[in-house]
Write a protein that holds these residues in place. Structure first.
Motif, PDB file in Angstrom:
ATOM      1  N   LEU A  91       0.829  -1.208   0.000  1.00  0.00           N
ATOM      2  CA  LEU A  91       0.000   0.000   0.000  1.00  0.00           C
ATOM      3  C   LEU A  91       0.860   1.254   0.000  1.00  0.00           C
ATOM      4  CD1 LEU A  91      -2.832  -0.997   2.487  1.00  0.00           C
ATOM      5  CD2 LEU A  91      -3.000  -0.723   0.048  1.00  0.00           C
ATOM      6  N   LEU A  92       1.951   1.227   0.802  1.00  0.00           N
ATOM      7  CA  LEU A  92       2.836   2.399   0.836  1.00  0.00           C
ATOM      8  C   LEU A  92       3.522   2.582  -0.511  1.00  0.00           C
ATOM      9  CD1 LEU A  92       4.488   2.214   4.360  1.00  0.00           C
ATOM     10  CD2 LEU A  92       2.856   3.880   3.534  1.00  0.00           C
ATOM     11  N   GLY A  93       3.852   1.460  -1.172  1.00  0.00           N
ATOM     12  CA  GLY A  93       4.450   1.568  -2.493  1.00  0.00           C
ATOM     13  C   GLY A  93       3.500   2.200  -3.495  1.00  0.00           C
ATOM     14  N   ALA A  94       2.190   1.954  -3.287  1.00  0.00           N
ATOM     15  CA  ALA A  94       1.207   2.510  -4.217  1.00  0.00           C
ATOM     16  C   ALA A  94       1.080   4.015  -4.073  1.00  0.00           C
ATOM     17  CB  ALA A  94      -0.154   1.850  -3.996  1.00  0.00           C
ATOM     18  N   VAL A  95       1.525   4.563  -2.916  1.00  0.00           N
ATOM     19  CA  VAL A  95       1.423   6.017  -2.724  1.00  0.00           C
ATOM     20  C   VAL A  95       2.221   6.744  -3.785  1.00  0.00           C
ATOM     21  CG1 VAL A  95       1.997   7.889  -1.138  1.00  0.00           C
ATOM     22  CG2 VAL A  95       0.982   5.826  -0.262  1.00  0.00           C
ATOM     23  N   VAL A  96       3.350   6.135  -4.232  1.00  0.00           N
ATOM     24  CA  VAL A  96       4.236   6.802  -5.188  1.00  0.00           C
ATOM     25  C   VAL A  96       3.494   7.115  -6.480  1.00  0.00           C
ATOM     26  CG1 VAL A  96       6.357   6.542  -6.484  1.00  0.00           C
ATOM     27  CG2 VAL A  96       6.230   5.699  -4.152  1.00  0.00           C
ATOM     28  N   SER A  97       2.569   6.220  -6.878  1.00  0.00           N
ATOM     29  CA  SER A  97       1.894   6.454  -8.158  1.00  0.00           C
ATOM     30  C   SER A  97       0.583   7.215  -8.001  1.00  0.00           C
ATOM     31  CB  SER A  97       1.660   5.124  -8.875  1.00  0.00           C
ATOM     32  OG  SER A  97       1.514   4.090  -7.972  1.00  0.00           O
ATOM     33  N   LEU A  98       0.307   7.727  -6.807  1.00  0.00           N
ATOM     34  CA  LEU A  98      -0.897   8.549  -6.647  1.00  0.00           C
ATOM     35  C   LEU A  98      -0.657   9.928  -7.248  1.00  0.00           C
ATOM     36  CD1 LEU A  98      -2.207   8.020  -3.007  1.00  0.00           C
ATOM     37  CD2 LEU A  98      -3.366   7.458  -5.111  1.00  0.00           C
ATOM     38  N   PRO A  99      -1.732  10.604  -7.686  1.00  0.00           N
ATOM     39  CA  PRO A  99      -1.571  11.999  -8.102  1.00  0.00           C
ATOM     40  C   PRO A  99      -1.266  12.879  -6.889  1.00  0.00           C
ATOM     41  CG  PRO A  99      -3.876  11.372  -8.116  1.00  0.00           C
ATOM     42  CD  PRO A  99      -3.095  10.131  -7.865  1.00  0.00           C
TER      43      PRO A  99
ATOM     44  N   MET B  30       6.774  13.197 -14.216  1.00  0.00           N
ATOM     45  CA  MET B  30       6.862  12.017 -13.350  1.00  0.00           C
ATOM     46  C   MET B  30       7.983  12.182 -12.344  1.00  0.00           C
ATOM     47  SD  MET B  30       4.513   9.947 -13.613  1.00  0.00           S
ATOM     48  CE  MET B  30       5.136   8.665 -12.534  1.00  0.00           C
ATOM     49  N   LEU B  31       8.073  11.201 -11.452  1.00  0.00           N
ATOM     50  CA  LEU B  31       9.083  11.273 -10.392  1.00  0.00           C
ATOM     51  C   LEU B  31      10.406  10.805 -10.956  1.00  0.00           C
ATOM     52  CD1 LEU B  31       6.840   9.541  -7.791  1.00  0.00           C
ATOM     53  CD2 LEU B  31       7.246  11.974  -7.992  1.00  0.00           C
ATOM     54  N   THR B  32      11.373  11.714 -11.017  1.00  0.00           N
ATOM     55  CA  THR B  32      12.653  11.354 -11.596  1.00  0.00           C
ATOM     56  C   THR B  32      13.736  11.226 -10.534  1.00  0.00           C
ATOM     57  OG1 THR B  32      12.877  13.698 -12.050  1.00  0.00           O
ATOM     58  CG2 THR B  32      12.273  12.273 -13.894  1.00  0.00           C
ATOM     59  N   SER B  33      13.809  12.169  -9.621  1.00  0.00           N
ATOM     60  CA  SER B  33      14.909  12.144  -8.660  1.00  0.00           C
ATOM     61  C   SER B  33      14.395  11.763  -7.279  1.00  0.00           C
ATOM     62  CB  SER B  33      15.562  13.530  -8.594  1.00  0.00           C
ATOM     63  OG  SER B  33      14.640  14.442  -8.052  1.00  0.00           O
ATOM     64  N   PHE B  34      15.342  11.556  -6.386  1.00  0.00           N
ATOM     65  CA  PHE B  34      14.985  11.206  -5.017  1.00  0.00           C
ATOM     66  C   PHE B  34      14.277  12.362  -4.328  1.00  0.00           C
ATOM     67  CE2 PHE B  34      15.984  10.813  -0.496  1.00  0.00           C
ATOM     68  CZ  PHE B  34      15.404   9.581  -0.266  1.00  0.00           C
ATOM     69  N   GLU B  35      14.669  13.613  -4.651  1.00  0.00           N
ATOM     70  CA  GLU B  35      14.021  14.778  -4.042  1.00  0.00           C
ATOM     71  C   GLU B  35      12.553  14.843  -4.446  1.00  0.00           C
ATOM     72  OE1 GLU B  35      17.157  15.240  -5.478  1.00  0.00           O
ATOM     73  OE2 GLU B  35      18.068  15.203  -3.464  1.00  0.00           O
ATOM     74  N   ASP B  36      12.286  14.555  -5.731  1.00  0.00           N
ATOM     75  CA  ASP B  36      10.903  14.542  -6.199  1.00  0.00           C
ATOM     76  C   ASP B  36      10.082  13.540  -5.407  1.00  0.00           C
ATOM     77  OD1 ASP B  36      11.190  16.433  -7.982  1.00  0.00           O
ATOM     78  OD2 ASP B  36      11.002  15.191  -9.792  1.00  0.00           O
ATOM     79  N   LEU B  37      10.639  12.342  -5.261  1.00  0.00           N
ATOM     80  CA  LEU B  37       9.944  11.288  -4.533  1.00  0.00           C
ATOM     81  C   LEU B  37       9.668  11.740  -3.110  1.00  0.00           C
ATOM     82  CD1 LEU B  37       9.033   8.266  -4.605  1.00  0.00           C
ATOM     83  CD2 LEU B  37      11.230   7.775  -3.554  1.00  0.00           C
ATOM     84  N   TRP B  38      10.674  12.349  -2.495  1.00  0.00           N
ATOM     85  CA  TRP B  38      10.529  12.766  -1.104  1.00  0.00           C
ATOM     86  C   TRP B  38       9.450  13.842  -0.960  1.00  0.00           C
ATOM     87  CZ3 TRP B  38      10.741  11.268   3.456  1.00  0.00           C
ATOM     88  CH2 TRP B  38      10.770  12.167   4.532  1.00  0.00           C
TER      89      TRP B  38
END
Lengths: 304, 132
Positions: free
Chosen positions: A72-80, B1-9
């Motif tokens: 579920l936490l991994g799915a957060v990455v692909s949320l808008p 889209m998310l490219t770098s670690f900062e973006d992800l964070w």
């Protein structure tokens, strides 16, 4: 006779072995044969087996939950991105509800207009869910035996005297001042549901909590004398039938019904939004009576 | 889209409500599976519900907008948040109250029959009852 765990597992897979039939006590095979007609396969669980199966269950539990949370936490990455107006959840349905809702339903509070006009049958279903829950709790709690077959009284669900607020001076004095205010606040939330935050469900819950406090402090006998089973039944049934009748006119008038009659809501004026106010009151009564009867059934085993 | 670690964070930090709701869901689910006490299972189910409601309501929020109550005659949709998830959560809360009440009354009946809230003990007693 002694099998390893994997042999048992494969036997279970083939259908020759049943894990659930195992008990922790020794059972006489003759008795089982008489009752089930099957050759006896039930063996008592050894202490080791029991500890092992318990530990295995716990380990699998933790692993499963951790994996689930990880996925579920991994799915957060692909949320808008959160709170963005371009998100897929913000679409033309929301625009329609907010921009035309006041014209079409008369409610200033868009949520109230949505649940009591656009989606009124959904709310009717919710009220019936509450009604069905009260019926189920009544059936389950009303016929509880208070004595064992040999006549000895069973321990009560809530033993008398353990939670007795009517003997507590502080609680009693504070509640005497507090209950009228809770009632007035509940009525305010109920009657202003179409103009401000609130509505039938929240107002009904506040009224129900006032009733519960009353029956806690002044004793259940006194509460049961005022809010009798007959009164609660009547209020719930009249509210539900009023809701059903008031909203079923669209069956007769077609989809584009009664637009001109429903007046537009005006902030600050309670009698302004057509049917929303009476529907809110009906829902509020149902919720209030439901909460109160849940409490009384769990506390007393009956409403009367 | 998310490219770098900062973006992800920054993305994860923006979505902190979703993460909190997932953690609540996980706590409730673990409690539901792990605890052998029936009352604690009901509490776990309710915590799970709370996580789901938090997720749903936060999905309807839009930065910098107001609650969906028409104020000062402004009916432009760009001024208000999404009212639909709020209505959905209302339905969910009602259903969870009803389900909790029915589960608790079933537990009361089980306790009156077996004098135990532990699921394992109830299974054992029931097996014993069926076998004798």
């Amino acid at each position: 006779m002694k099998k390893t765990f994997w042999q048992k597992l494969s036997a279970w897979h083939k259908g020759d072995y049943d894990f659930t039939l195992k008990t922790t006590d020794h059972v006489d095979p003759q008795i089982i044969h008489e009752y089930t007609g099957k050759e006896h396969t039930i063996q008592a669980l050894s202490r080791k087996e029991r500890a092992f199966s318990g530990a295995l269950y716990n380990v699998l539990c933790v692993l499963f939950c951790l994996i689930l949370i990880g996925v579920l936490l991994g799915a957060v990455v692909s949320l808008p991105p959160h709170g963005n107006a371009e998100n897929p959840a913000v679409n033309e349905v929301m625009d329609r509800y907010v921009e035309e809702g006041m014209q079409e339903t008369g409610a200033v509070n868009t949520v109230a207009g949505m649940i009591l006009d656009y989606r009124a049958f959904d709310t009717l279903g919710e009220s019936f869910v509450l009604f069905t829950a009260v019926c189920a709790v009544t059936i389950l709690m009303k016929n509880t035996k208070r004595t064992a077959p040999d006549g000895t009284p069973l321990p009560m669900v809530v033993a008398p005297g353990i939670v007795d607020y009517s003997k507590d001076n502080i609680v009693k004095t504070v509640s005497r001042f507090l209950i009228p205010f809770i009632f007035v606040f509940g009525v305010y939330v109920l009657l202003n549901g179409h103009l401000s935050p609130g509505g039938g469900f929240s107002g009904g819950a506040i009224l129900g909590s006032a009733l519960i406090l009353f029956s806690m402090v002044y004793g259940e006998d006194r509460a049961a004398a005022i809010f009798s089973e007959r009164l609660i039944k009547t209020v719930v049934l009249v509210s539900l039938s009023f809701y059903a009748i008031a909203k079923s006119y669209s069956f007769f008038t077609g989809a584009n019904h009664l637009h001109s009659i429903i007046s537009q809501g005006i902030p600050g004026r309670i009698l302004s939004a057509g049917l929303i106010l009476p529907l809110n009151v009906a829902v509020g009564f149902v919720v209030c009576c439901t909460m109160y009867s849940f409490y009384m059934y769990f506390r007393r085993g009956r409403i009367q | 889209m998310l490219t770098s670690f900062e973006d992800l964070w920054t993305h994860v930090a923006d979505n902190y409500i979703v993460i909190v709701s997932i953690i609540l869901f996980g706590i409730g689910f673990t409690m539901l599976l792990f605890s052998r006490n029936l009352l604690k299972k009901v509490v776990g189910l309710n915590i799970m519900d709370t996580g789901v409601y938090l997720l749903l309501v936060s999905m309807g929020y839009i930065d910098g907008r107001h609650a969906p109550i028409i104020a000062n005659g402004i009916t432009d949709a760009a001024n208000y948040i999404n009212p639909i998830p709020s209505g959905l959560v209302l339905t969910g809360i009602v259903v969870s109250v009803s389900v909790t009440a029915i589960m608790l009354s079933l537990i009361v009946r089980l306790y009156e029959k077996y004098h135990s809230l532990n699921l394992d003990e109830i299974y054992e007693l029931r097996n014993k009852e069926e076998n004798t």
